[in-house]
Enzyme design. Structure first.
Site, PDB file in Angstrom:
ATOM      1  N   LYS A   1       0.673  -1.174  -0.016  1.00 50.04           N
ATOM      2  CA  LYS A   1      -0.052   0.023  -0.086  1.00 50.04           C
ATOM      3  C   LYS A   1       0.817   1.235  -0.149  1.00 50.04           C
ATOM      4  CE  LYS A   1      -3.252   2.543   2.811  1.00 50.04           C
ATOM      5  NZ  LYS A   1      -3.832   2.490   4.312  1.00 50.04           N
TER       6      LYS A   1
ATOM      7  N   ASP B   1      -2.290  10.307   3.725  1.00 47.42           N
ATOM      8  CA  ASP B   1      -3.685  10.086   4.051  1.00 47.42           C
ATOM      9  C   ASP B   1      -4.455  11.007   4.920  1.00 47.42           C
ATOM     10  OD1 ASP B   1      -6.164   8.903   3.936  1.00 47.42           O
ATOM     11  OD2 ASP B   1      -5.500   7.345   5.366  1.00 47.42           O
TER      12      ASP B   1
ATOM     13  N   LYS C   1      -9.920  12.938   8.501  1.00 42.92           N
ATOM     14  CA  LYS C   1      -9.443  12.631   9.716  1.00 42.92           C
ATOM     15  C   LYS C   1      -9.291  13.751  10.587  1.00 42.92           C
ATOM     16  CE  LYS C   1      -6.181   8.699   7.769  1.00 42.92           C
ATOM     17  NZ  LYS C   1      -6.751   7.852   8.663  1.00 42.92           N
TER      18      LYS C   1
ATOM     19  N   ASP D   1       1.801   6.034   6.013  1.00 46.25           N
ATOM     20  CA  ASP D   1       0.550   5.092   5.261  1.00 46.25           C
ATOM     21  C   ASP D   1       1.234   4.576   4.312  1.00 46.25           C
ATOM     22  OD1 ASP D   1      -1.851   3.973   5.881  1.00 46.25           O
ATOM     23  OD2 ASP D   1      -2.974   5.558   4.506  1.00 46.25           O
TER      24      ASP D   1
ATOM     25  N   ASP E   1     -12.057   7.330   4.009  1.00 47.62           N
ATOM     26  CA  ASP E   1     -10.805   6.978   4.682  1.00 47.62           C
ATOM     27  C   ASP E   1     -10.187   5.556   4.809  1.00 47.62           C
ATOM     28  OD1 ASP E   1      -8.580   7.863   6.283  1.00 47.62           O
ATOM     29  OD2 ASP E   1      -9.623   7.601   8.169  1.00 47.62           O
TER      30      ASP E   1
ATOM     31  N   GLU F   1      -9.269   4.006   2.233  1.00 48.98           N
ATOM     32  CA  GLU F   1      -8.904   3.929   0.869  1.00 48.98           C
ATOM     33  C   GLU F   1      -7.724   2.884   0.587  1.00 48.98           C
ATOM     34  OE1 GLU F   1      -5.548   4.980   2.810  1.00 48.98           O
ATOM     35  OE2 GLU F   1      -7.398   5.933   3.157  1.00 48.98           O
TER      36      GLU F   1
ATOM     37  N   ARG G   1      -7.705  -0.395   1.325  1.00 48.63           N
ATOM     38  CA  ARG G   1      -8.162  -1.316   0.305  1.00 48.63           C
ATOM     39  C   ARG G   1      -8.655  -1.285  -1.085  1.00 48.63           C
ATOM     40  NH1 ARG G   1     -12.630  -1.555   5.251  1.00 48.63           N
ATOM     41  NH2 ARG G   1     -10.630  -0.772   6.198  1.00 48.63           N
TER      42      ARG G   1
END
Length: 495
Positions: free
Chosen positions: A252, A257, A264, A275, A334, A336, A338
């Site tokens: 990933k 993020d 967030k 992230d 959020d 994201e 996956r």
């Protein structure tokens, strides 16, 4: 950092012209006839030194010993759990001494795992981030010689593995630690292209047009709000026979993020530069592969983008079509990670892989479940899951097998698409894995949720480089003369 193995008796180490000589004793101290042993015996008798993990005694200018400093330490066993406090104690004693070259002599000898542990633990203790500092404090320790009497040639492979893993872990740390404006998707692609200068490594970088042509609608939906262009990075290490099915690693690569429209909280958002820890671990693993040149084939896939709020950003409730053709209702922007992973998992099918492992800082729920000690491990294939678990245990980069019961997928059902991207708070790490499992039906697949292990917060804030060690040890286990074609999954928890 240079790591080497020396075949030395303790008295021979006295003539090594280094900045520090570390002498490690086991649980049972047996004094020899040398002056140092006599000194240790006297220190124990007077209560100035205890043969316990973490206990150290620092000496300076010892007559008959060329090393400027001598540090005595002990470890009850050669297990990493006992070695860690010994390394920590030694480095605390030497931290300010500007030690460049060190000899670490184990009176009771080394084994394969303990050599790896001490080398990597010392590298971790001495690591210094410098990239964005105007006046950086540079790292002093550059050479570690691990010494024992009767060192065998077989142990050299462990030293080589440790040195390669240190390089890979520190590459992963470097890029995860960088602020997002110094680690954009384009910059990550540059790291991958640099790795391709090594023997047996190739790199291809796809941009927005190529990704759109592949119909990666889930990946594209995450990137819609970002000004920085996305990159889909494809690395290939070809060390095995051409017909050998590869292992595919998917990292990933969310370089920052914000949560997108599902923004967030501001507190702690700076840590969302981490992230892309999964992507960093894939890059680090390829650095180790470049150094070790094992006989196997590996593919690395990194979907890299920022997740930003913008007038064009994906909105909660939007429905997108993934590369697999499955439609996804995005209830929370959020969630994201996956979305970028699922398209990469579909892309992985073209390699007819032996196995696919995705690595992602995916869910806060995994942190609640396992804390910061073990990564979450999910697998639709029991041999693959066990191999990853064993690899983690062998190198101290621990993970824990989590369930994939089909009942956990109930919350992902929706009237408006084939699947929703979130299922509520209960079992959040598991439902995220269940979402990904839908896209890994064609091969043996495992998912490592490293949200709790990829970085530390607080005073020790910084990337850990995990799970590079786990991945390298797993891949070396897979190094066989003739690997079979992709195996059928043998899990009790299939999609």
């Amino acid at each position: 950092m240079n790591v080497q193995l020396l075949d030395r008796t303790l008295d021979k180490c006295f003539s090594e012209n280094v900045d520090a000589l570390v002498v490690m004793y086991g649980l049972e101290f047996k004094p020899g006839k040398d002056p140092l042993s006599q000194l240790v015996q006297e220190a124990i008798r007077k209560g100035d030194f205890e043969v316990k993990p973490g206990k150290v005694l620092q000496l300076y200018g010892v007559p008959g010993i060329k090393a400027r400093r001598v540090v005595l330490c002990s470890a009850m066993t050669l297990h990493r759990g006992d070695l860690a406090p010994a390394v920590s104690g030694v480095w605390s004693a030497l931290r300010e001494a500007k030690v460049e070259r060190m000899v670490w002599h184990a009176v009771d000898g080394w084994d394969d795992a303990s050599l790896y542990s001490v080398a990597t633990l010392l590298a971790e203790q001495s690591y210094v981030y410098t990239t964005t500092l105007s006046s950086p404090k540079t790292r002093s320790l550059s050479s570690i010689s691990l010494s024992m009497q009767g060192a065998s040639a077989d142990l050299q492979a462990s030293v080589a593995r440790a040195q390669a893993c240190i390089a890979g872990i520190e590459l992963a740390k470097e890029w995860a630690n960088r602020p997002s404006n110094h680690a954009t998707p384009t910059m990550l692609a540059g790291v991958a292209q640099k790795l391709a200068k090594h023997k047996n490594i190739q790199c291809e970088v796809l941009g927005p047009k190529e990704v759109a042509k592949l119909k990666m609608g889930a990946f594209l939906s995450v990137a819609k709000g970002a000004v920085e262009p996305l990159r889909f990075i494809v690395l290939r290490y070809n060390g095995g026979p051409a017909k050998q099915a590869p292992v595919v690693l998917i990292g990933k690569g969310i370089t920052f993020d914000t949560g997108g429209i599902s923004l967030k909280p501001g507190e702690g958002m700076d840590e969302m530069k981490y992230d892309m820890g999964g992507a960093a671990s894939v890059l680090g693993t390829f650095e180790a592969l470049a150094r070790l040149q094992p006989r196997l084939n590996v593919v690395g896939l990194i979907p890299a983008t920022e997740n930003m709020p913008d007038g064009q950003a994906t909105k909660p409730g939007d429905v997108v079509t993934s590369m697999s053709g499955q439609t996804i209702e995005i209830l929370n922007t959020d969630a994201e990670g996956r979305l970028v992973l699922c398209d990469a998992m579909t892309y992985a099918e073209r390699f007819k892989p032996r196995a696919v492992v995705d690595i992602a800082t995916l869910t806060g729920a995994c942190v609640i479940a396992l804390g910061h000690v073990r990564s979450g491990l999910y697998a639709n294939d029991d041999p693959l899951g066990q191999a990853l678990l064993n690899a983690g245990e062998s190198c101290g980069d621990l993970c824990w097998r989590m369930p994939l019961d089909e009942a956990y997928a109930e919350g992902l059902k929706t009237k408006f698409a084939d699947v929703a991207n979130v299922a509520g708070r209960p079992g959040g790490s598991i439902t995220a894995a269940k979402f990904l499992q839908r896209f890994g039906r064609e091969y043996a697949w495992a998912h490592l949720d490293i949200a709790g292990t990829a970085w530390r917060s607080g005073a020790a804030k910084g990337a850990t480089g995990r799970p590079v060690g786990l991945l390298v040890h797993y891949l070396l286990q897979e190094q066989l003369p003739d690997l079979p074609a992709p195996r059928k999954r043998t899990s009790r928890t299939r999609a």
